[in-house]
Design a protein around this motif. Structure first.
Motif, mmCIF file in Angstrom:
data_model
loop_
_atom_site.group_PDB
_atom_site.id
_atom_site.type_symbol
_atom_site.label_atom_id
_atom_site.label_comp_id
_atom_site.label_asym_id
_atom_site.label_seq_id
_atom_site.Cartn_x
_atom_site.Cartn_y
_atom_site.Cartn_z
ATOM 1 N N THR A 105 37.020 39.162 41.104
ATOM 2 C CA THR A 105 37.031 38.198 40.012
ATOM 3 C C THR A 105 35.630 37.765 39.598
ATOM 4 O O THR A 105 34.669 37.952 40.340
ATOM 5 C CB THR A 105 37.798 36.919 40.432
ATOM 6 N N VAL A 119 40.069 38.074 36.421
ATOM 7 C CA VAL A 119 39.992 39.306 37.198
ATOM 8 C C VAL A 119 39.091 40.288 36.448
ATOM 9 O O VAL A 119 39.185 40.406 35.225
ATOM 10 C CB VAL A 119 41.415 39.887 37.384
ATOM 11 N N THR A 177 45.590 38.404 34.240
ATOM 12 C CA THR A 177 45.860 37.593 35.431
ATOM 13 C C THR A 177 47.356 37.304 35.534
ATOM 14 O O THR A 177 47.940 36.864 34.563
ATOM 15 C CB THR A 177 45.090 36.257 35.335
#
Lengths: 166, 166
Positions: free
Chosen positions: A86, A160, A166
């Motif tokens: 991330t 991400v 996500t």
């Protein structure tokens, strides 16, 4: 029983309605979790908001809480992205006590941290800085010698890496 | 009776304990206010957090709500800084669909908006951008032609200009 406590990054997609935030944060607080960081903002579709949470706690209990979150009306999707690749960022505004002759010094340090000076007063400056904890903490530490008047932080938001959602 | 609805910027200093956020946001939602933006972060003293709220509503009702906020345990101070001279900022991460041959174009636009490219994937990019609504909305509008995969926003934080504290 072994307790395994970790920092969790949880992203919750919700419908943009009154009361949803109170219910989501209430679920954590009722179990005694202190939310380390929370940010809420609208998404590309204004009908939905995304709540980004950083919570420190026992893995199994957090798993239970995310399951309960999923059952809440107005919660569309819950993602624990702790173990995903991330990018995590926070915005901080720092108001620093600054005499006119200190401005250049503070500006130089701010530039090094890719911060932006967004206000200059007779005896103060406000710097906007973004990043992850270590960078922000290092900047704040450097500013302490001038005197910190006030700090306000947004809480962390996260996406991400790559094309996945996500 | 004349109803006068405006956008209010409210800054709430609270003790950093579980449940405080749920109680503060619950006070607004129980009266049917939808919180347009909310950000929570620790202050220079980790014992305290600051909640920054943007709420749209009737002036008199918001005044009542802020009075009730002041009575909550763990609420240290409530400031309606709507009419103060302030700097208001938000951080947004925008994930854009980007073919390799589009990267330079997207980078150029991002630089113009003083955004930072923080991830490049095979078919995507993530740009970090800060500012007020108009700037962020203009950037998002420009990125729509490439395809927006995901947006996450922090909510707005605000400081009063000059040396005074909130």
């Amino acid at each position: 029983m072994e307790i395994s406590e970790h920092k969790h990054i949880i992203s919750v997609l919700v419908t943009n309605k009154p009361g949803v935030l109170a219910r989501v944060s209430g679920l954590f607080s009722r179990r005694g979790f202190n939310i380390e960081s929370l940010a809420v903002g609208t998404t590309n579709d204004p009908a939905y908001s995304r709540i980004s949470l950083v919570v420190h706690g026992d893995d199994r209990v957090i798993e239970q809480v995310t399951k309960q979150l999923n059952k809440l009306i107005d919660v569309i999707k819950v993602s624990d992205i702790t173990h995903s690749e991330t990018v995590l960022r926070e915005l901080v505004l720092v108001k620093i006590s600054a005499k006119p002759e200190q401005r250049t010094e503070i500006l130089t340090v701010s530039n090094t941290f890719r911060g932006k000076v967004i206000d200059i007063g007779d005896s103060s400056m406000i710097v906007e800085i973004t990043g992850h904890d270590e960078k922000i903490d290092a900047f704040i530490r450097l500013m302490k010698k001038y005197g910190i008047i006030e700090i306000v932080r947004t809480g962390k938001v996260v996406l991400v890496r790559g094309a996945a959602t996500t």
